[in-house]
Scaffold this active site. Structure first.
Site, PDB file in Angstrom:
ATOM      1  N   GLU A 230     -67.504  38.650  -0.337  1.00  0.00           N
ATOM      2  CA  GLU A 230     -66.344  38.495   0.543  1.00  0.00           C
ATOM      3  C   GLU A 230     -66.019  37.023   0.708  1.00  0.00           C
ATOM      4  OE1 GLU A 230     -66.383  40.525   4.323  1.00  0.00           O
ATOM      5  OE2 GLU A 230     -67.334  42.292   3.460  1.00  0.00           O
TER       6      GLU A 230
ATOM      7  N   GLU B   6     -73.613  42.969   6.055  1.00  0.00           N
ATOM      8  CA  GLU B   6     -73.675  42.064   7.201  1.00  0.00           C
ATOM      9  C   GLU B   6     -74.478  42.625   8.372  1.00  0.00           C
ATOM     10  OE1 GLU B   6     -69.889  40.632   8.474  1.00  0.00           O
ATOM     11  OE2 GLU B   6     -69.394  39.734   6.544  1.00  0.00           O
TER      12      GLU B   6
HETATM   13  C1  GCO Z   1     -67.075  41.522   7.505  1.00  0.00           C
HETATM   14  C2  GCO Z   1     -66.691  42.721   6.911  1.00  0.00           C
HETATM   15  C3  GCO Z   1     -65.231  42.922   6.698  1.00  0.00           C
HETATM   16  C4  GCO Z   1     -64.250  42.129   7.519  1.00  0.00           C
HETATM   17  C5  GCO Z   1     -64.012  40.754   6.965  1.00  0.00           C
HETATM   18  C6  GCO Z   1     -62.941  39.958   7.701  1.00  0.00           C
HETATM   19  O1  GCO Z   1     -67.465  40.628   6.799  1.00  0.00           O
HETATM   20  O2  GCO Z   1     -67.032  41.435   8.682  1.00  0.00           O
HETATM   21  O3  GCO Z   1     -67.427  42.896   5.776  1.00  0.00           O
HETATM   22  O4  GCO Z   1     -65.190  44.249   7.036  1.00  0.00           O
HETATM   23  O5  GCO Z   1     -63.054  42.795   7.578  1.00  0.00           O
HETATM   24  O6  GCO Z   1     -65.181  40.034   7.024  1.00  0.00           O
HETATM   25  O7  GCO Z   1     -63.333  39.703   9.009  1.00  0.00           O
END
Ligand code: GCO
Length: 496
Positions: free
Chosen positions: A403, A222
């Site tokens: 994710e 990200e």
């Molecule tokens: C993100 C990260 C994670 C977060 C998840 C929840 O996407 O920000 O990869 O570390 O914890 O997204 O907010």
């Protein structure tokens, strides 16, 4: 740079004050099309809440060998902040700065995974995982961000990767999930172009140590969140509020990604590699031309800045024009940079959490219920729109969802169970949306729930619980939530 002053505060920022009630913005008009090329928004899947994977009437089967997974990241779960020669990262500094993290929480202990990894590997096996996405902590490998490798740090990840293979789980390793060595921040962090080269050096050390034992590498997690939260809103490390620096950082993160891809190719190995982007479908908040135009530019900053540069070798012209030729980013782009950034990749990792509705004035609005994370609107069709959009706009590159998930108010009951039914519903609806995309030809090969375990949720500390597995922090006891039992059945059935 007009847009920079009012935008990019969405992700994990306190939106409530800024958000306009959606009914007021949207009225009853359905958002049939968007200006972003995302295609139409289908009505939300009205799935039957009681359906399980084993109901033949509603069951959707996934392709054979689909990579059912779960994800974590180093700083969020490992703890052991000073163990085995680990150096400090910007998240150690940030979390130890009073007022930065809810309740003053830090990642010093987190879920103690560094000590308990063997138990956690057994839990992954019990869950039936086929793929586990984790991240490697740069300051464990190079405590100061440069120079020789710290063998004890590498050994931890060797043990982890071996343990995954022993249990038949495919490792998927992210090289950078935000824990930049503090020493590199002291030289300017991602504003310093040289840090991109330091990242490639670090990546080479890791590739040499783990090589083909890790079949899939992800470069930078990200980049957008580093830009927006680290350098615009400032509620993530390093806590800056500097729009002009933010987009130079974006460029250097993209450059670091491309250099790491080339570093992997130079090893001659067979592993695959790609970036991990959180993509947000950006829909106009009403049916005016002004909202459509605002949504289009918003999409440029949220999505195309990263996708276009990595996949087509160009930054989007509308974003560059909006930034202006005198911006640090535009001045910082050198000949060949975009060739490096667009070095051929093997797969693209997509992280989907929420849509964004953009108003005519360039603000944002809420249309759907939010989770405990006030930036997250629950809209499963956004998953479908995101996956199909990537394939439509960028071609049939293999995709993995790395994710997807939500925080729920989980409580360990007296009977030892955790009834997180909201997570079951959420995951089922998002998996069905992903299934619909696959059925329409999207080459999605795996799906990772965020997260395997409850963990340190950055500025929110430990208050939000995102895991399939409950962590009782005082004892570090792990308990399968109802969603974990449900997910195990989904994996066993290869269907949802
Ligand atoms: C993100 C990260 C994670 C977060 C998840 C929840 O996407 O920000 O990869 O570390 O914890 O997204 O907010």
């Amino acid at each position: 740079m007009s847009i920079l002053t009012r935008r990019h505060l969405l992700r994990r920022a306190a939106l409530s004050a800024a958000a306009t009630p959606v009914g007021a913005v949207l009225g009853t008009t359905a958002l049939a099309t968007t200006a972003t090329g995302l295609g139409g928004c289908q009505p939300t899947d009205q799935a039957d809440d009681t359906a399980t994977a084993s109901d033949p009437a509603t069951r959707r089967s996934f392709p054979p060998d689909f990579g059912w997974g779960a994800a974590t990241s180093a700083y969020q779960i490992e703890g052991a902040a000073k163990e085995d020669g680990r150096g400090e990262s910007i998240w150690d500094t940030f979390s130890h700065t009073p007022g930065r993290i809810r309740n003053g929480d830090t990642g010093d202990v987190a879920a103690d995974h560094y000590q308990r990894y063997a138990e956690d590997l057994d839990l992954m096996r019990d869950l039936g995982l086929r793929s586990y996405r984790f991240s490697i902590s740069w300051p464990r490998i190079q405590p100061d961000g440069t120079g020789a490798a710290n063998r004890r740090g590498l050994d931890f990840y060797r043990r982890l990767v071996d343990g995954l293979h022993e249990r038949g789980i495919a490792p998927m390793a992210t090289l950078f999930h935000w824990d930049l060595p503090q020493s590199l921040q002291d030289t300017g962090g991602w504003e310093n172009r040289d840090v991109a080269q330091r990242f490639a050096d670090y990546a080479t050390i890791v590739f040499d140590a783990l090589g083909d034992r890790v079949p899939v590498w992800l470069t930078i997690n990200e980049p957008k969140t580093v830009v927006q939260n680290g350098y615009l809103s400032g509620h993530h490390a390093p806590g800056r509020q500097d729009p002009d620096a933010a987009y130079l950082v974006a460029h250097h993160l993209q450059l670091a990604h491309g250099l790491a891809v080339r570093a992997l190719r130079a090893t001659g190995g067979t592993s695959r590699i790609g970036p991990a982007f959180n993509l947000h479908p950006c829909y106009p908040g009403d049916d005016t031309a002004a909202a459509a135009a605002a949504a289009r530019l918003y999409d440029g900053y949220e999505n195309r800045l990263y996708l276009d540069s990595a996949l087509t070798g160009n930054y989007p012209a509308d974003v560059l024009a909006d930034l202006g030729s005198d911006s640090r980013m535009v001045r910082g782009i050198r000949d060949d940079d975009l060739d490096i950034i667009s070095s051929p990749i093997d797969l693209l990792a997509v992280q989907y959490y929420t849509p964004i509705y953009v108003t005519a004035s360039g603000g944002t609005a809420h249309r759907w219920p939010t989770s405990e994370a006030d930036w997250q609107q629950i809209y499963p069709d956004g998953m479908y729109d995101t996956l199909t959009r990537v394939t439509r706009d960028y071609g049939p590159i293999p995709l993995t969802v790395t994710e997807n998930g939500l925080p729920t108010p989980d409580v360990l009951g007296a009977d030892g169970t955790v009834a997180d039914d909201g997570r079951v519903t959420y995951l089922r609806d998002h998996l069905r949306a992903a299934h619909r995309a696959i059925a329409e030809g999207v080459p999605l090969e795996s799906f990772h729930v965020w997260s395997l375990l409850d963990n340190f949720e950055w500025a929110e500390g430990y208050e939000q619980r995102w895991g399939l597995i409950y962590v009782d922090y005082p004892t570090q006891r792990r308990v399968f939530k109802r969603s974990a039992h449900w997910y195990r059945q989904v994996i066993a059935d290869n269907a949802v």
